[in-house]
Each structure stands twice: as C-alpha cells, then as structure tokens.
Write an enzyme that holds these catalytic residues in place. Structure first.
Site, PDB file in Angstrom:
ATOM      1  CG  HIS A  54      56.107  35.532  -4.021  1.00 45.21           C
ATOM      2  ND1 HIS A  54      55.465  36.110  -5.090  1.00 45.21           N
ATOM      3  CD2 HIS A  54      56.090  36.473  -3.027  1.00 45.21           C
ATOM      4  CE1 HIS A  54      55.080  37.336  -4.781  1.00 45.21           C
ATOM      5  NE2 HIS A  54      55.447  37.578  -3.541  1.00 45.21           N
ATOM      6  CE  LYS A  56      51.506  35.958  -2.697  1.00 45.08           C
ATOM      7  NZ  LYS A  56      52.670  35.897  -1.871  1.00 45.08           N
ATOM      8  CG  ASP A  61      37.759  18.547   1.656  1.00 45.27           C
ATOM      9  OD1 ASP A  61      38.624  18.273   2.502  1.00 45.27           O
ATOM     10  OD2 ASP A  61      36.595  18.883   1.954  1.00 45.27           O
ATOM     11  CG  HIS A 235      50.353  42.562  -3.082  1.00 47.47           C
ATOM     12  ND1 HIS A 235      50.064  41.233  -2.887  1.00 47.47           N
ATOM     13  CD2 HIS A 235      51.701  42.672  -2.919  1.00 47.47           C
ATOM     14  CE1 HIS A 235      51.176  40.568  -2.610  1.00 47.47           C
ATOM     15  NE2 HIS A 235      52.179  41.404  -2.630  1.00 47.47           N
ATOM     16  CE  LYS A 237      51.527  39.268  -6.129  1.00 40.76           C
ATOM     17  NZ  LYS A 237      52.238  40.456  -5.865  1.00 40.76           N
ATOM     18  CG  ASP A 242      42.621  41.076 -27.314  1.00 40.92           C
ATOM     19  OD1 ASP A 242      42.696  42.292 -27.102  1.00 40.92           O
ATOM     20  OD2 ASP A 242      43.448  40.448 -28.017  1.00 40.92           O
TER      21      ASP A 242
END
Length: 314
Positions: A54, A56, A61, A235, A237, A242
């Site tokens: 999952h 991404k 480089d 979508h 996450k 604070d």
C-alpha cells in the site's frame, strides 16, 4: 529511459486487479521500464493475499522523494470524478530523509525477488556530505511491514494521540479501529484535547463506509468531533497536533493498513510545513459537515455490530 535514467515501478497486483491489461508488465519492459508486480494474485484461499503493498513512493536520484496517499490513477488528479472531488495529500522530503524513502523502495524491490549487489552505489552523497536542509526540526520517514512484530504506523499514530495537549486533527478515508485506538482517542478528548476526525461523505466502498459510521457513536459520546468531507472523497492520511508534530503517509485508520499491509509515512516535528498541514485542515472543516449521534433501529444496530465483528477482514 531514453535519457539513460534507471526507471523502476512496483505496483500491487490486488490493488490493480482487473484494471490493467494482462500484459502490462511486458509493455513496461518493452519501454525500458523495470517493473515488479508485488504479490501476484493467485486463485487460492491464502492469508498472504492480504499482505498488500500500500506504499506510495517516488524517489528521484535519492535526493528528493515523495510519499502520501496519492496513487497513479486518474481520479487522484481529478481527471475523472467517480466519487466527486478527490481530496488527497502528499509530502516532499529532501536530503537524508529522501534517501530513507529510497531505501524503503529498494527493500521492497529486493523482497520481490530482485537482487541488488550494492545499494550504497545509489547513495548520492558519496563524494560530499549531504547538505542539511533544516537544523531546528526533525523529519523521520518510517516503514511498516506485516512480517514483523512492530506495528509501526499504529505506534506513530498512538504517540501523536497520547502526547496531544491542545488539538489533534486527523484525516482518514476509513475509520475501522480496535479498542486501544478508540480508548486513546476517547481519553484525549476527555482530557480536553480538541480531537477532530475527517472521513468522506461519499464512499468508494459502501460496506466499508457503513462500518466506518458504526464507530461514530462511541467516539462522539467521548467528545471526539467527526466531520464528513462534503465535496467528494477524502483519501488523505494525515495527523497534526499542537502546531508541533504531524505525519503524512499511506496508512489508513483501519485494520488492513495498521496490521496487514506494507505502509510508509513521514513523521515531522517543528517543521515549517506543519502550518501548511493545519491550514489544509481548516479548509477541509469549512467544506465538511459535523456528524451527530443518531439513533438507529434494531436491525441497523445489529447489522453494524456484525460489521464491526467482520472489520478486520475489510
């Protein structure tokens, strides 16, 4: 590729099931792109099918890297709109943090059966030290895998929740959590922390969305504010707390992400972009509707109870 760049792609087979041509890896290979199909689908009843990639990651480089919720798909850039406006987030890192994400990619490449004789040869600062991007802040990329005893993503999230003093804002497309996470969120809210969680109003998976809503009542009763993004599907996450700590990554607040899948993210402390993350939340709240505790009939309540029992399989 034509300019001599080593281009590699890893994609999860289950995640792309029936969405790509059968000979897609061959097409990429013919174009000079090195391709790995992670955990190829097999028509067998096996738990390993749950261990999906999952993550991404884009690494350039070893000096610059990206991660977050964004996949390579048309709806993620709103070229198509199957679920309304698609809201997502990502983070760019430089320096040693980028090298860390590069190592996470190469680790998955090797895990998939490819040999690498010398990973150090990809390190971009062999002849000169890596320039320090910031000296008054901390950036820590992290990786999570289902094959060890460390639930890294869960620990990162719990650490942020447990140390919040004033506010805690969370984006997650799915909210399917266990008792320890519910207890941590509830305790934070009862301690006076302004805890807000944003989930989608429009779903991509109806059953999963219905299960997400089944967790609202207990959290709202504890003082957690839950918002549903009204413009489409969120979508992202992301966590921020604070004005001090934040994380952007790939792990949802659900069983699959926290315990079964390969995930990654970036934890940040006192970085300048934390203000950007908070400002993004403020904009999201303005485009969302706060959920309220609602009564439901016996049949619906029973169905929600059954879905909570099945939550680890979703």
């Amino acid at each position: 590729v034509a300019e001599g760049v080593d281009v590699r792609v890893i994609y999860d087979d289950i995640g792309c099931f029936l969405r790509l041509p059968k000979d897609y890896p061959k097409k990429l290979k013919e174009a000079g792109i090195r391709c790995v199909v992670f955990n190829k689908f097999k028509p067998l009843l096996t738990a390993t099918q749950n261990c999906r990639d999952h993550r991404k990651i884009i690494s350039v480089d070893g000096k610059v890297a990206f991660t977050g919720g964004i996949n390579l798909s048309d709806e993620y850039i709103n070229a198509t709109h199957p679920f309304g406006h698609w809201k997502d987030s990502g983070v760019l890192v430089e320096g040693e943090a980028a090298w860390s994400l590069t190592l996470i990619f190469l680790q998955m490449w090797i895990l998939s059966g490819n040999k690498e004789d010398d990973i150090v040869k990809y390190y971009p600062w062999k002849s000169a030290p890596c320039p320090i991007v910031k000296t008054d802040s901390w950036v820590q990329p992290y990786a999570d895998a289902p094959y060890d005893a460390e639930n890294v993503s869960e620990h990162v999230y719990l650490q942020i929740i447990n140390t919040a003093k004033k506010y805690l804002y969370i984006n997650t497309p799915y909210l399917i959590v266990d008792d320890s996470m519910i207890s941590a969120l509830s305790l934070a809210a009862k301690s006076g922390v302004d805890v807000r969680i944003v989930t989608p109003f429009r779903w991509d998976k109806r059953v999963v969305h219905f299960t997400t809503r089944s967790y609202y009542r207990e959290l709202i009763r504890a003082g957690v504010k839950i918002y549903e993004y009204s413009e489409g599907f969120i979508h992202s996450k992301t966590f921020v707390s604070d004005d001090t700590v934040a994380t952007v990554g790939t792990a949802n607040l659900d069983f699959r992400s926290l315990y079964l899948q390969f995930e990654c993210g970036v934890w940040m402390y006192k970085t300048s972009c934390i203000k950007d993350i908070k400002d993004d939340f403020i904009g999201i709240f303005a485009e969302s509707k706060e959920a309220e505790e609602t009564k439901c009939g016996f049949i619906r309540q029973m169905f929600r109870g059954v879905m909570e029992l099945l939550a680890p399989l979703l």
